[in-house]
Design a protein around this motif. Sequence first.
Motif, PDB file in Angstrom:
ATOM      1  N   THR A 131       0.854  -1.180   0.000  1.00 32.33           N
ATOM      2  CA  THR A 131       0.000   0.000   0.000  1.00 32.33           C
ATOM      3  C   THR A 131       0.893   1.232   0.000  1.00 32.33           C
ATOM      4  O   THR A 131       1.854   1.312   0.760  1.00 32.33           O
ATOM      5  N   TRP A 132       0.567   2.189  -0.888  1.00 34.79           N
ATOM      6  CA  TRP A 132       1.355   3.405  -1.019  1.00 34.79           C
ATOM      7  C   TRP A 132       0.476   4.619  -0.751  1.00 34.79           C
ATOM      8  O   TRP A 132      -0.695   4.622  -1.112  1.00 34.79           O
ATOM      9  N   LEU A 136       2.594   9.276  -3.536  1.00 33.88           N
ATOM     10  CA  LEU A 136       3.668   8.432  -4.068  1.00 33.88           C
ATOM     11  C   LEU A 136       3.155   7.525  -5.179  1.00 33.88           C
ATOM     12  O   LEU A 136       3.851   7.293  -6.170  1.00 33.88           O
ATOM     13  N   ALA A 137       1.946   7.002  -5.025  1.00 35.06           N
ATOM     14  CA  ALA A 137       1.370   6.157  -6.084  1.00 35.06           C
ATOM     15  C   ALA A 137       1.243   6.952  -7.377  1.00 35.06           C
ATOM     16  O   ALA A 137       1.571   6.459  -8.463  1.00 35.06           O
TER      17      ALA A 137
END
Length: 160
Positions: A131-132, A136-137
Amino acid sequence: MRVSVNAVGRLKRGPERELCERYVERAAAQGRTVGVSAVTMSDIAESQAATVELRRADEAARLAAMVPDRAVTVALDETGRELASTAFAARLRGWLEDGTPDLCFLIGGPDGHGGEIRESAGLVLSLGRMTWPHGLARAMLCEQIYRAVTILVNHPYHRS
């Protein structure tokens, strides 16, 4: 082909936004030679609805409204397919060769996408099992779009 990254959640000024903007500019510049006419980013505010399902539905409706007719959508979701950078570039090449007018990447809010987004997507894509944070994703997606373009134009950025 126009490429857009459409996300739930406002991306504030800072390093994540700067990274996104840098990769979007680079992808747009390099992409012109292979038929990518624009690369853009937009976002919408998170829903304030009372329940998870209502938030997902509200956000899905607002994301869907950002998608032009005849566009191919790619929904980012932890349950999606993981692709190597070269496979992602091959997908991008295929959409270009098919004459896809618009390619829209959709990033859901903290509660994920409404089911209709995943069901209507041309591809449900995962950036990995971790999970980001959304910023950042987004930066990682923009970098992968840039990397895919450089692979298509035989630029030395991607070394494998």
